[in-house]
Write an enzyme that holds these catalytic residues in place. Structure first.
Site, short mmCIF file in Angstrom:
data_model
loop_
_atom_site.label_atom_id
_atom_site.label_comp_id
_atom_site.label_asym_id
_atom_site.label_seq_id
_atom_site.Cartn_x
_atom_site.Cartn_y
_atom_site.Cartn_z
N SER A 130 52.89 76.94 77.53
CA SER A 130 52.22 75.69 77.19
C SER A 130 52.95 74.53 77.83
CB SER A 130 52.19 75.48 75.68
OG SER A 130 51.74 74.17 75.34
N TYR A 159 56.61 74.55 67.40
CA TYR A 159 55.75 75.11 68.45
C TYR A 159 56.36 74.87 69.83
CZ TYR A 159 51.62 75.84 71.38
OH TYR A 159 50.75 76.29 72.35
#
Length: 237
Positions: free
Chosen positions: A132, A146
């Site tokens: 990501s 995250y």
């Protein structure tokens, strides 16, 4: 268009979203495609029927089940690790078990999966992790855990690229920004905020991530390894 005839591709987390787009793209390139799913049995069944790929149920949070599923496939030419989960919110109130499960799926599973696949992978193989852009930039509150998992992927990719480089096996991360999926729909409540950080103000399409994945898995990318290939519309620029 890459030609993967005679090659076996395993996509972990392939039943929906980015994973399903990668399954379709590799199947179009004539690869023998296997993909895992955890809970989306109906979606997996439909995708397998559509593409001719084979669906295997395996929970990436279960290390033993995951590595057994990988070992059962025999030699794999291309491993794409797409399975992932998201837990965001106030770190003072987020459920600790949800964070630990995210670490299991986003960090531990990619490492053990890559190592298990590499045991039987032919020279010149490909290991690709779908990471990501939040591994590089986290411009909103609530994403610390995250982002931590996605940054951990970066270190793993760099290290395994050196570990497996003598065999011509490349290890790379593809880092999407906001991508239209069940987890982050283009018409979702956070879309406007996410677009405000981007130079190209729209969600990425899963097919665009799949095209980049196919290139990194192909013969022209033989000297790309240990890299983070970002596709985020300028989110992290």
């Amino acid at each position: 268009m890459a030609d993967f005839s005679g090659k076996t591709a395993l996509i972990l987390g392939g039943s929906r979203g980015i994973g399903a787009a990668i399954v379709r793209r590799f199947a179009q390139a004539e690869a023998r495609v296997i993909f895992t799913y955890a809970g989306s049995a109906e979606a997996a069944k439909r995708l397998a029927a559509e593409t001719g790929a084979r669906a295997v149920q395996a929970d990436s949070a279960d290390r033993d089940a995951l590595t057994a599923a990988i070992a059962a496939q025999g030699p794999i030419d291309m491993l794409v690790i797409n399975a992932g989960t998201l837990a965001i919110g106030d770190p003072l109130t987020l459920d600790a078990d949800a964070i630990d499960r995210m670490i299991d799926i986003n960090v531990r599973a990619p490492y053990h999966a890559a190592v298990e696949a590499a045991r039987r992978m032919p020279d010149g193989g490909r290991i690709i992790v779908i990471g990501s852009t939040n591994g590089d930039r986290i411009p909103f509150a609530g994403g610390a855990a995250y982002a931590m998992t996605k940054s951990a992927m970066q270190g793993m990719v760099r290290g395994l690229a050196r570990d497996f480089g003598a065999r011509g096996i490349t290890v790379n991360s593809i880092q999407p920004g906001p991508t239209d999926s069940d987890m982050n729909p283009a018409d979702g409540p956070m879309a406007e905020q996410m677009h405000s950080f981007m130079a190209v103000k729209r969600h990425i399409r899963p097919e665009e991530v799949a095209e980049l994945t196919a290139y990194i898995a192909g013969p022209h990318a033989a000297m790309i390894t240990g890299s983070m290939q970002t596709i985020d519309g300028g989110f992290a620029a």
